[in-house]
Design an enzyme around this catalytic site. Structure first.
Site, short mmCIF file in Angstrom:
data_model
loop_
_atom_site.label_atom_id
_atom_site.label_comp_id
_atom_site.label_asym_id
_atom_site.label_seq_id
_atom_site.Cartn_x
_atom_site.Cartn_y
_atom_site.Cartn_z
N GLU A 102 21.72 10.09 -13.77
CA GLU A 102 22.99 9.62 -13.23
C GLU A 102 23.76 8.77 -14.23
OE1 GLU A 102 22.25 7.32 -9.65
OE2 GLU A 102 20.35 6.57 -10.43
N CYS A 142 20.72 15.33 -6.10
CA CYS A 142 20.73 14.62 -4.82
C CYS A 142 22.03 13.86 -4.62
CB CYS A 142 19.52 13.70 -4.71
SG CYS A 142 19.44 12.49 -6.03
C1 PEP Z 1 23.71 9.32 -6.98
O1 PEP Z 1 24.09 8.41 -7.71
O2 PEP Z 1 24.17 10.48 -7.05
C2 PEP Z 1 22.70 9.08 -5.96
C3 PEP Z 1 22.20 10.08 -5.25
O3 PEP Z 1 22.30 7.81 -5.74
P1 PEP Z 1 23.13 6.73 -4.90
O4 PEP Z 1 24.24 7.48 -4.18
O5 PEP Z 1 22.19 6.09 -3.96
O6 PEP Z 1 23.65 5.84 -5.96
MG MG Z 2 23.04 6.53 -7.86
#
Ligand code: PEP
Ligand code: MG
Length: 573
Positions: free
Chosen positions: A432, A503
Site C-alpha cells: 500500500e 483488499c
Molecule cells: C488499504 O489501504 O487498501 C487497506 C485495505 O487498508 P485500510 O483501508 O485499513 O487502510
Molecule cells: Mg491501508
C-alpha cells in the site's frame, strides 16, 4: 420544497427516515465573577443531578443491550460524579472564588485530568478519560447545550453529521440507524467501509447535509447513486420506496450464487474473500458466500475501550474467526492504528500528517511488547484453522524482516513452552506504499503473499488524501499509473510462485473487476456485501477478453479513458 445533495455513495441501499443530528457541542467557557452565589450553586446542583440521571439510564440500557461489561464504563462515570473530592472542589470554587459554575467545572476537571494523566499507574491514567467525559456532560447541562449520544437512539433514524469516526460507527445500532450522511469523508474512509460491512446505506462527502437538515427533518439516503434528499415530497418517497424494492429483488437474485464457486465464463477460478473488522461481521461473511477472509482489520479490537486488549481477549477473537471459517483462509492483519483510526489511550502526540505518520507497523515495531502480545495471540490461534498473518504499511524490506523476526522469536518461545502453533502459517504484507509496489520483485522473494491495499496505495501514489472530498477527483483507481503498479505487483508475485490479492475497496468495484481479472489477480477481498454481485459479474466475463482490455488500459492516457473502455466493453453491453 425538497433539496437534493450529491455526495459519494459509500454503502449501497436506500434509507428513508427522519434525521438525527450528531454534533460535537460547543462547550467553550468564559470566566465571569458572580454576585448571586446561590443561584449558581443551584445551576450546578441541577446539572449534577441531570447528569447522574442520564448516566444511570444509559448504563441500564447498555447493560440490557450489550451486556454488563460494556456498561462498566458508565459505572466509572457515575463514580466520578459521586466522588466528594471532585464535587466539593467545584462547589468550593463557586462559593469561595465567586466564579460561574461552568468555569468552576472546567477548571476543576482540567486539574484532576492532568493530575491523573501524570500518574505512573496505567489504571489511574485511564481515569483521566472518565473525568474528562463526565465533566463534558456536566458542563453541557450547566451551559444548557444538548449532548447527543448514539447509544440513546431508540427509533428509526438517518444520522447526519459533519463526519463519523470509526468508533462512532461501531456504536451504530443497525436496528434503528437506517442510514447515514456526512459532510466530509471519502469512499475509503473507515466509517464508509464499516457502513458497508454493517449493511447500512451511507452517503459521505455531501459537503452540506448538516447545514441543510436538522433534527427530525425527513431524509432519503441513496447509497447506490450517492444522493441525499432533504425533506422529500410524497412522490419522491414513493419513488424511492420502489427503488428500495428493486434493490431487494436484485439482492435475492445474487443470493442464489451463495454456494457457487467464482468462475469466469471460460473457467478461470479466482477467490472472492471478505474484509471484516470484528468477529461480529462473520455472519455477513457466511451469508454472502465468501470463500475466505482476505483482511481482518484487527485494530477494531483495540478501539472503543480504555486499554489494550489482553493476549487472551485477542486469542479468543482470532480463534473464533478461524474456527467459524472452517478451514477457509483467514488473513489477519496486525494492528494498523493511525490515520483516521485513533487509540486515545496510547497517548500518541498529535501529528501534522497522520496518514504519513507514526502508524501501523512503524508503531508496532517501536511498541515491541504490544506487538508481541498480538503476535502470540495470532500464533496460538493458528492451531485452530487456516490463519495467515499480514503486516500493514510496509515501506522497506527491513521493516518486514524485523516484524518477521519478532514473529519467529515468539513462535519458538511458544513451542518451547509446549503451546501448539501451526507450521503452515503464511506470512505476507500489504502493498500500500508506492516504494513497496515498485520493489515488489525483491519483496516477492521473502514474503508468502501480497495483498494490495489500494485505499492507501492510491492516496499515496496520487498524493490525494483518501478522507478529503475536495481532492476526491484525484482518487482514481483506474488511472493507468495505478494499474501499472498493480500489474507489476501481481507479476512479481507470480514470478516467485506466490499469490497476489487485493483488499482495498477497488477489489469490489464493478469497473475495476474486469481489469483486475485481466491482470491476473488471484484473490479479491471486499466488503462482504459486494461478494455476490462480484461473483455474478465474473461469471459473465471471459479471462481472455479481460486480458485484452487490461492490456489496452495500461497504455491509455487517463482514468476516464479506461473507465469508458471498460464500461463500453463489459458493463453497458
Ligand atoms: C488499504 O489501504 O487498501 C487497506 C485495505 O487498508 P485500510 O483501508 O485499513 O487502510
Ligand atoms: Mg491501508
Amino acid at each position: 420544497m425538497s433539496q437534493t445533495l450529491t455526495g459519494i455513495g459509500a454503502s449501497s441501499g436506500i434509507a428513508i427516515a427522519k434525521a438525527f443530528r450528531l454534533e460535537t457541542p460547543d462547550l467553550t467557557v468564559e470566566k465571569t465573577t458572580i454576585e448571586d452565589v446561590s443561584s449558581e450553586e443551584e445551576k450546578l446542583d441541577s446539572a449534577l443531578a441531570a447528569s447522574k440521571e442520564e448516566l444511570e439510564k444509559i448504563k441500564e440500557k447498555t447493560k440490557n443491550e450489550l451486556g454488563e461489561e460494556h456498561a462498566e464504563i458508565f459505572s466509572a462515570h457515575l463514580l466520578v460524579l459521586s466522588d466528594p473530592e471532585f464535587v466539593d472542589a467545584i462547589r468550593g470554587k463557586v462559593k469561595d472564588d465567586k466564579v460561574n459554575a461552568a468555569f468552576a467545572v472546567k477548571e476543576v476537571s482540567d486539574m484532576f485530568v492532568s493530575m491523573f494523566e501524570n500518574m505512573d499507574n496505567e489504571y489511574m491514567k485511564e481515569r483521566a478519560a472518565d473525568i474528562r467525559d463526565v465533566s463534558k456532560r456536566v458542563l453541557a447541562h450547566v451551559l444548557g447545550v444538548k449532548m447527543v449520544s448514539l447509544a440513546e437512539i431508540d427509533e428509526e433514524v438517518v444520522i447526519i453529521a459533519d463526519d463519523l469516526t470509526p468508533s462512532d460507527t461501531a456504536q451504530l445500532n443497525g436496528e434503528f440507524v437506517k442510514g447515514f450522511a456526512t459532510d466530509i469523508g471519502g469512499r475509503t474512509s473507515h466509517s464508509a467501509i464499516m457502513a458497508r460491512s454493517m449493511e447500512i446505506p451511507a452517503v459521505v462527502g455531501t459537503k452540506e447535509v448538516t447545514t441543510s437538515a436538522d433534527f427530525d427533518t425527513m431524509m432519503i439516503v441513496d447509497g447506490i447513486d450517492g444522493t441525499v434528499i432533504v425533506d422529500p415530497t410524497d412522490e419522491e418517497i414513493a419513488a424511492y420506496e420502489m427503488k428500495q424494492d428493486e434493490f431487494a429483488e436484485k439482492k435475492k437474485e445474487w443470493a442464489k450464487l451463495v454456494d457457487e464457486a467464482t468462475e469466469s465464463k471460460d473457467g478461470h477460478h479466482v477467490e472472492l474473500a471478505a474484509n471484516i473488522g470484528t468477529p461480529n461481521d462473520l455472519e455477513g461473511v457466511l451469508n454472502n458466500g465468501s470463500e475466505g477472509i482476505g483482511l481482518y482489520r484487527t485494530e477494531f479490537l483495540y478501539m472503543g475501550r480504555d486499554e489494550l486488549p489482553t493476549e487472551e481477549e485477542q486469542f479468543s477473537a482470532y480463534k473464533k474467526v478461524v474456527e467459524d471459517m472452517e478451514g477457509k483462509p483467514v488473513v489477519i492483519r496486525t494492528l494498523d492504528i493511525g490515520g483516521d483510526k485513533e487509540l486515545p489511550y496510547l497517548d500518541l502526540p498529535k501529528e501534522m500528517n497522520p496518514f504519513l505518520g507514526f502508524r501501523a507497523i512503524r508503531l508496532c515495531l517501536e511498541k515491541d511488547e504490544m506487538f508481541r502480545t498480538q503476535l502470540r495471540a495470532l500464533l496460538r490461534a493458528s492451531a485452530f484453522g487456516n490463519l495467515k498473518i499480514m503486516f500493514p504499511m510496509i515501506a522497506t524490506l527491513d521493516e518486514f524482516r524485523q516484524a518477521k523476526a519478532m514473529l519467529s522469536e515468539e513462535k519458538e518461545k511458544l513451542k518451547e513452552g509446549g503451546t501448539e502453533v501451526s507450521d503452515e502459517i503464511e506470512v505476507g504484507i500489504m502493498v500500500e506504499i508506492p516504494s513497496t509496489a515498485v520493489m515488489a520483485n525483491t519483496f516477492a522473494k521473502e514474503v508468502d503473499f501480497f495483498s494490495i491495499g489500494t485505499n492507501d496505495l492510491i492516496q499515496y501514489t496520487m498524493a490525494a488524501d483518501r478522507m478529503n472530498e475536495q481532492v476526491s477527483y484525484l482518487y482514481q483507481p483506474y488511472n493507468p499509473a495505478i494499474l501499472r503498479l498493480v500489474k507489476s505487483v501481481i507479476d512479481a508475485a507470480h514470478q516467485e510462485g506466490k499469490w497476489a490479492g487485493m483488499c482495498g475497496e477497488m477489489a469490489g468495484d464493478e469497473v475495476a473487476i474486469p481489469l483486475l481479472l485481466g491482470l491476473g489477480l488471484d484473490e479479491f477481498s471486499m466488503s462482504a456485501t459486494s461478494v455476490l454481485p462480484a461473483r455474478s459479474q465474473i461469471a459473465q466475463l471471459t479471462k481472455e477478453e479481460t486480458e485484452q482490455v487490461a492490456e489496452r488500459a495500461l497504455n491509455m492516457q487517463t482514468s476516464d479513458d479506461v473507465k469508458a473502455l471498460v464500461e463500453e466493453t463489459f458493463i453497458d453491453k
